[in-house]
Design an enzyme around this catalytic site. Structure first.
Site, short mmCIF file in Angstrom:
data_model
loop_
_atom_site.label_atom_id
_atom_site.label_comp_id
_atom_site.label_asym_id
_atom_site.label_seq_id
_atom_site.Cartn_x
_atom_site.Cartn_y
_atom_site.Cartn_z
CE LYS A 9 -3.90 -2.39 2.17
NZ LYS A 9 -4.91 -2.38 3.27
CE1 TYR A 49 -9.12 -3.17 -0.04
CE2 TYR A 49 -8.41 -1.09 -0.98
CZ TYR A 49 -8.13 -2.23 -0.25
OH TYR A 49 -6.87 -2.43 0.26
CG ASN A 112 -3.78 -2.82 6.77
OD1 ASN A 112 -3.63 -2.38 5.63
ND2 ASN A 112 -4.85 -3.49 7.12
CG HIS A 115 -4.96 -6.17 -0.81
ND1 HIS A 115 -6.22 -6.19 -0.26
CD2 HIS A 115 -5.01 -7.02 -1.87
CE1 HIS A 115 -6.99 -7.02 -0.96
NE2 HIS A 115 -6.28 -7.53 -1.94
CD GLU A 126 -8.30 -8.96 -4.36
OE1 GLU A 126 -7.18 -9.44 -4.06
OE2 GLU A 126 -9.16 -8.68 -3.51
N1 UDP Z 1 -9.92 -0.90 6.86
C1 UDP Z 1 -10.09 0.28 7.54
N2 UDP Z 1 -10.90 0.29 8.66
C2 UDP Z 1 -11.52 -0.82 9.12
C3 UDP Z 1 -11.34 -2.03 8.42
C4 UDP Z 1 -10.54 -2.03 7.30
O1 UDP Z 1 -9.54 1.31 7.14
O2 UDP Z 1 -12.23 -0.76 10.14
C5 UDP Z 1 -9.08 -0.92 5.65
C6 UDP Z 1 -7.72 -1.59 5.89
O3 UDP Z 1 -6.76 -0.90 5.09
C7 UDP Z 1 -7.97 -2.98 5.36
C8 UDP Z 1 -8.89 -2.70 4.17
O4 UDP Z 1 -9.73 -1.65 4.64
O5 UDP Z 1 -6.75 -3.63 4.99
C9 UDP Z 1 -9.72 -3.85 3.71
O6 UDP Z 1 -10.41 -4.38 4.83
P1 UDP Z 1 -10.52 -5.97 5.01
O7 UDP Z 1 -11.52 -6.23 6.08
O8 UDP Z 1 -10.75 -6.60 3.69
O9 UDP Z 1 -9.07 -6.36 5.59
P2 UDP Z 1 -7.85 -7.15 4.93
O10 UDP Z 1 -8.42 -8.18 4.01
O11 UDP Z 1 -7.00 -6.13 4.20
O12 UDP Z 1 -7.11 -7.74 6.09
MG MG Z 2 -9.81 -7.99 2.50
#
Ligand code: UDP
Ligand code: MG
Length: 137
Positions: A9, A49, A112, A115, A126
């Site tokens: 990211k 997303y 974080n 991805h 994707e």
């Molecule tokens: N995210 C966020 N706030 C939240 C949950 C997710 O900003 O409360 C962001 C974070 O960058 C995350 C992305 O949205 O990696 C996608 O969320 P997902 O639940 O798919 O998590 P991931 O698959 O990336 O672990």
């Molecule tokens: Mg995810």
């Protein structure tokens, strides 16, 4: 062999973590099937997303992911989707185990660093969003 989509990211690129993250996947034994640096525009962010559209964090997520260059990659190997998720750690970096990418390089739930696809179906979707067929090895 299974493939997964992994993306560094914008904050990971900005902080110079691309090499570290690529090295971890190489050392684990995955084969690099595709890699590119790009700037994600709003349309691509909304498609990538799409499952999160309407959630409270969606706008800030789109704003973050479009804020600077990312590095998109495709890694191939046994159980690639599951293993890559384990290597990344859980979504909220504060809960991510030491030794994982998020657990070693982030304290943030939002920014974080990395991805990774959450299922083989998501991976296929994707990969097709980010790579043309002839860009994959
Ligand atoms: N995210 C966020 N706030 C939240 C949950 C997710 O900003 O409360 C962001 C974070 O960058 C995350 C992305 O949205 O990696 C996608 O969320 P997902 O639940 O798919 O998590 P991931 O698959 O990336 O672990
Ligand atoms: Mg995810």
């Amino acid at each position: 062999m299974e493939r997964t989509f992994v993306m560094v990211k914008p904050n990971g690129v900005e902080r110079g973590l691309v090499g570290e993250i690529v090295a971890r996947f190489e050392r684990r034994g995955f084969r690099l099937a595709g890699l590119k640096a790009l700037r994600i525009d709003r349309a691509l962010a909304e498609r990538h997303y799409a499952e999160h559209a309407g959630k409270p964090f969606f706008e800030s997520l789109v704003s973050f992911i479009t804020s600077g260059p990312v590095v998109a990659m495709v890694w191939e190997g046994r159980e690639a989707v599951r293993v890559a998720r384990t290597m990344m750690g859980v979504t909220d970096s504060a809960d991510a185990a030491p030794g994982t990418i998020r657990g070693d390089f982030s304290l943030s739930k939002e920014e974080n660093v990395v991805h990774g696809s959450d299922s083989p179906d998501s991976a296929a979707r994707e990969i097709a969003l980010f790579f043309a067929g002839d860009e994959l090895l």
